[in-house]
Design an enzyme around this catalytic site. Structure first.
Site, short mmCIF file in Angstrom:
data_model
loop_
_atom_site.label_atom_id
_atom_site.label_comp_id
_atom_site.label_asym_id
_atom_site.label_seq_id
_atom_site.Cartn_x
_atom_site.Cartn_y
_atom_site.Cartn_z
N HIS A 53 -3.81 -1.39 -20.36
CA HIS A 53 -3.27 -1.71 -19.03
C HIS A 53 -2.82 -3.17 -18.98
CE1 HIS A 53 -5.47 1.69 -16.66
NE2 HIS A 53 -4.87 2.14 -17.74
N GLU A 55 -3.54 -5.57 -16.97
CA GLU A 55 -4.63 -6.52 -16.76
C GLU A 55 -5.37 -6.81 -18.06
OE1 GLU A 55 -4.71 -3.84 -12.99
OE2 GLU A 55 -4.11 -3.66 -15.10
N CYS A 83 -7.50 -0.57 -11.52
CA CYS A 83 -8.38 0.60 -11.63
C CYS A 83 -9.80 0.09 -11.88
CB CYS A 83 -7.91 1.50 -12.77
SG CYS A 83 -8.16 0.78 -14.41
N CYS A 86 -10.18 -1.87 -15.24
CA CYS A 86 -9.67 -3.25 -15.18
C CYS A 86 -10.50 -4.12 -14.24
CB CYS A 86 -8.20 -3.23 -14.76
SG CYS A 86 -7.14 -2.49 -16.03
#
Length: 144
Positions: A53, A55, A83, A86
């Site tokens: 992701h 992040e 999410c 993260c």
């Protein structure tokens, strides 16, 4: 708020890179003392890695930049609410600030586990949310 918008525009540039690469368009930057020290965008398709992701990419880059795992003096700007995975990484890296654009009604951490963020992390929501939402909507329209 002007500073938040400036750095969210940098995150939006990262999200556009993801969009152009046919990745879900989420972008992120980590800022320390007014300087971007980490950038990332979704790479889950390219890397065939569900954890790639935006992040995670930006946190790793920032930690490498400063040579340490704690980002206490830093803020993370991301175009979509993180999410739970993260948010956990944000917690463990002890980021001083979290700023996001669009809320994620389905997978955002605040709907699933709102207390997962470190209690000292200052959270700001909705910065340039419309721009973030538009990029996401345009991406998913192209898929259909």
């Amino acid at each position: 708020m002007e500073t938040h918008e400036r750095f969210m525009r940098e995150a939006l540039k990262e999200a556009q890179k993801a969009f152009d690469a046919k990745e879900v368009p989420v972008g992120c930057v980590v800022v320390c003392q007014g300087v971007v020290i980490g950038r990332g965008h979704n790479l889950t398709e390219r890397l065939t890695d569900a954890t790639a992701h935006a992040e995670m990419q930006a946190i790793t880059a920032a930690a490498n930049h400063i040579g340490g795992k704690y980002l206490i003096e830093c803020a993370l700007y991301v175009t979509l609410e993180p999410c739970v995975m993260c948010a956990g990484a944000i917690y463990w890296s002890q980021l001083g600030g979290l700023v996001w654009g669009a809320s994620d009604e389905k997978r955002g951490f605040s709907k699933i586990s709102p207390t997962i963020i470190h209690p000292k992390t200052e959270v700001t929501k909705g910065v340039l949310a419309e721009e973030s939402e538009k990029l996401l909507k345009d991406f998913f329209k192209k898929l259909r």
